[in-house]
Scaffold this active site. Structure first.
Site, PDB file in Angstrom:
ATOM      1  N   TYR A   1     -71.542-150.237 -83.493  1.00 14.16           N
ATOM      2  CA  TYR A   1     -70.839-149.881 -84.727  1.00 14.16           C
ATOM      3  C   TYR A   1     -70.036-151.057 -85.258  1.00 14.16           C
ATOM      4  O   TYR A   1     -69.433-151.802 -84.467  1.00 14.16           O
ATOM      5  CB  TYR A   1     -69.856-148.740 -84.476  1.00 14.16           C
ATOM      6  CG  TYR A   1     -70.470-147.364 -84.401  1.00 14.16           C
ATOM      7  CD1 TYR A   1     -70.885-146.713 -85.559  1.00 14.16           C
ATOM      8  CD2 TYR A   1     -70.619-146.708 -83.193  1.00 14.16           C
ATOM      9  CE1 TYR A   1     -71.427-145.438 -85.503  1.00 14.16           C
ATOM     10  CE2 TYR A   1     -71.157-145.427 -83.129  1.00 14.16           C
ATOM     11  CZ  TYR A   1     -71.559-144.804 -84.286  1.00 14.16           C
ATOM     12  OH  TYR A   1     -72.092-143.543 -84.221  1.00 14.16           O
TER      13      TYR A   1
ATOM     14  N   ARG B   1     -75.491-141.581 -76.066  1.00 12.31           N
ATOM     15  CA  ARG B   1     -75.736-140.765 -77.256  1.00 12.31           C
ATOM     16  C   ARG B   1     -77.176-140.961 -77.708  1.00 12.31           C
ATOM     17  O   ARG B   1     -77.666-142.089 -77.750  1.00 12.31           O
ATOM     18  CB  ARG B   1     -74.815-141.181 -78.420  1.00 12.31           C
ATOM     19  CG  ARG B   1     -73.315-140.978 -78.260  1.00 12.31           C
ATOM     20  CD  ARG B   1     -72.870-139.552 -77.984  1.00 12.31           C
ATOM     21  NE  ARG B   1     -73.596-138.462 -78.633  1.00 12.31           N
ATOM     22  CZ  ARG B   1     -73.449-138.078 -79.898  1.00 12.31           C
ATOM     23  NH1 ARG B   1     -72.601-138.674 -80.687  1.00 12.31           N
ATOM     24  NH2 ARG B   1     -74.130-137.045 -80.394  1.00 12.31           N
TER      25      ARG B   1
ATOM     26  N   HIS C   1     -74.084-139.914 -88.573  1.00 16.65           N
ATOM     27  CA  HIS C   1     -73.000-138.978 -88.879  1.00 16.65           C
ATOM     28  C   HIS C   1     -73.080-138.590 -90.354  1.00 16.65           C
ATOM     29  O   HIS C   1     -73.278-139.459 -91.203  1.00 16.65           O
ATOM     30  CB  HIS C   1     -71.649-139.622 -88.600  1.00 16.65           C
ATOM     31  CG  HIS C   1     -71.411-139.946 -87.147  1.00 16.65           C
ATOM     32  ND1 HIS C   1     -70.754-139.088 -86.300  1.00 16.65           N
ATOM     33  CD2 HIS C   1     -71.753-141.022 -86.394  1.00 16.65           C
ATOM     34  CE1 HIS C   1     -70.691-139.631 -85.083  1.00 16.65           C
ATOM     35  NE2 HIS C   1     -71.290-140.807 -85.115  1.00 16.65           N
TER      36      HIS C   1
HETATM   37 FE   LIG Z   1     -71.700-141.966 -83.259  1.00 17.26          FE
END
Ligand SMILES: [Fe+3]
Lengths: 243, 203
Positions: free
Chosen positions: A109, A158, A163
């Protein structure tokens, strides 16, 4: 004409994840313990902020380009994510602001708190938004995010996910969720996915490969439909008021 | 029995710790995508009414402040009108959006909205609700966004007649929704658990 502008259908809190889900450890200290208080919707719940095309920029729905240096583009599997926003009565919901965020193709991210060792992509911000049209239809272009490890169990990863945040027409419809990719073996293993108990509910969050809308030699497509809360008709409520 | 053909709502998932990337990219330095974060400014011109600061923090079950939450607020203007197409009673103040969004401060955990004191909004049965701010909280560890409200400590009479506060059986818990006034700042700390657990609503 029937006006579908009454109270929202109550949320099915057995369909949604419970607030306390100990396998997702952070929920243990962040879940209210006392029963929620219920009351019928007033204008405070049935109204909400609504956004328009003037609030959006030209590249907002193109995550491959909206952070890229001139002449470059984000690295990864090029995909189109598209679908419709409907309400629980099956009606399209127009003018829904859909915001998305995601990791890059390596699972990293663009966030100062993310210390995963996969590298940042200088051409990928990981953020986009779009507005649903009159038929509830929306589309994004992006790259497929990578899976990433996270501290929960000793070895939790994950599944690849995007999202999603949605604004309907009322504040009571406000929703944040995640989209997964069909066929990802991590879906079944993930403690966050498994906060949802009903396999059909998990399936609703799993986008399907859509070869018919794939652009040959360019980008594959994934279909992801979303459903927001529906509303009661106010036809009879109006009559009762003598209108 | 034939089942009615209703769809189910898309199930919620946590916003996770990186909600900023999608919802407030400019506050984490991911600028250049959006000129301004959504909900950053609620007052956009010379709005009518009393300007206030609405502030607070959010605490977990150990009393630790949340530093990765996002808070959204939605409220009426000074006349009690919502700036929304779904508003049925007239046009809201064009210089007030009614919608605020903030990531809490990553060090202190504080949120601070510059807003207006809202007017009163009717309940479906016609009774007037006390002035209030609708609050929605998402964060890592919160599986479905939490709804609550802030009321105002200097509105004792209106609060006593409020139809939503009247739904709270244990009267001492009403206090968890009353923002305390100090000059023009109203402060409400939100407790997710514990003795002071905030009242949350199923709206
Ligand atoms: Fe995430």
């Amino acid at each position: 004409m029937t006006q579908h502008d009454g109270a929202y259908f109550p949320r099915d809190r057995n369909w949604h994840p419970k607030l306390l889900t100990p396998d997702y450890k952070t929920s243990v200290l962040r879940s209210p313990q006392k029963p929620l208080i219920s009351f019928g919707n007033s204008l405070s719940e049935t109204t909400g902020p609504v956004f328009g095309h003037n609030d959006l920029g030209e590249l907002d729905s193109d995550l491959i380009q909206n952070y890229a240096r001139s002449g470059e583009s984000a690295l990864g599997e090029r995909i189109i994510v598209h679908g419709r926003v409907l309400d629980e009565s099956g009606r399209p919901v127009p003018q829904v602001l859909i915001e998305v965020w995601q990791a890059n193709a390596g699972g990293r991210y663009r966030h100062k708190k993310d210390g995963y060792l996969a590298p940042l992509d200088p051409n990928f911000g990981g953020c986009g938004r779009a507005l649903s049209d009159d038929n509830g239809y929306y589309a994004f272009r992006t790259i497929k995010p990578g899976p990433y490890p996270w501290p929960n169990g000793v070895n939790d990863w994950r599944p690849a996910h995007i999202h999603f945040s949605l604004f309907g027409s009322g504040f009571a419809q406000r929703l944040i969720t995640q989209m997964y990719f069909e066929g990802d073996p991590h879906i079944a293993l993930c403690p966050i996915v498994n906060t949802i108990k009903d396999p059909q509910a998990i399936d609703m969050l799993t986008a399907k490969l859509d070869m018919n809308n794939t652009i040959p030699m360019n980008a594959r497509a994934y279909r992801f439909d979303l459903v927001l809360r529906g509303r009661r008709s106010t036809l009879f409520e109006n009559r009762l008021e003598g209108n | 029995m034939t089942k009615l053909a209703y769809l189910k709502e898309s199930p919620s998932q946590t916003a996770g710790p990186y909600v900023h990337i999608g919802c407030t990219p400019n506050v984490i330095g991911n600028d250049g995508i959006y000129p301004q974060d959504l909900g950053a400014a609620m007052i956009t011109g010379p709005a009518k009414g009393e300007q206030i600061t609405f502030a607070g923090r959010i605490f977990d079950g150990t009393g630790t402040v949340l530093r990765d939450a996002m808070v959204e607020i939605w409220q009426a203007d000074a006349q009690g009108i919502y700036n929304s197409p779904a508003e049925t009673r007239g046009a809201a103040d064009p210089n007030f959006t009614g919608f605020g969004r903030q990531a809490v401060d990553m060090e202190s955990g504080a949120f601070t909205f510059e807003t207006l004191k809202p007017g009163r909004v009717p309940f479906p049965d016609g009774r007037l609700q006390a002035p209030h701010i609708n609050i929605w909280i998402v964060a890592r560890g919160i599986n479905l966004g939490l709804n609550t409200r802030a009321y105002f400590s200097d509105e004792e009479t209106a609060n006593a007649d409020d139809p939503v506060l009247a739904r709270i059986e244990h009267k001492h818990r009403i206090q968890t929704l009353i923002a305390q006034k100090e000059r023009n700042t109203y402060t409400l700390d939100i407790y997710l658990q514990g003795e002071r657990e905030t009242v949350f609503f199923d709206i």
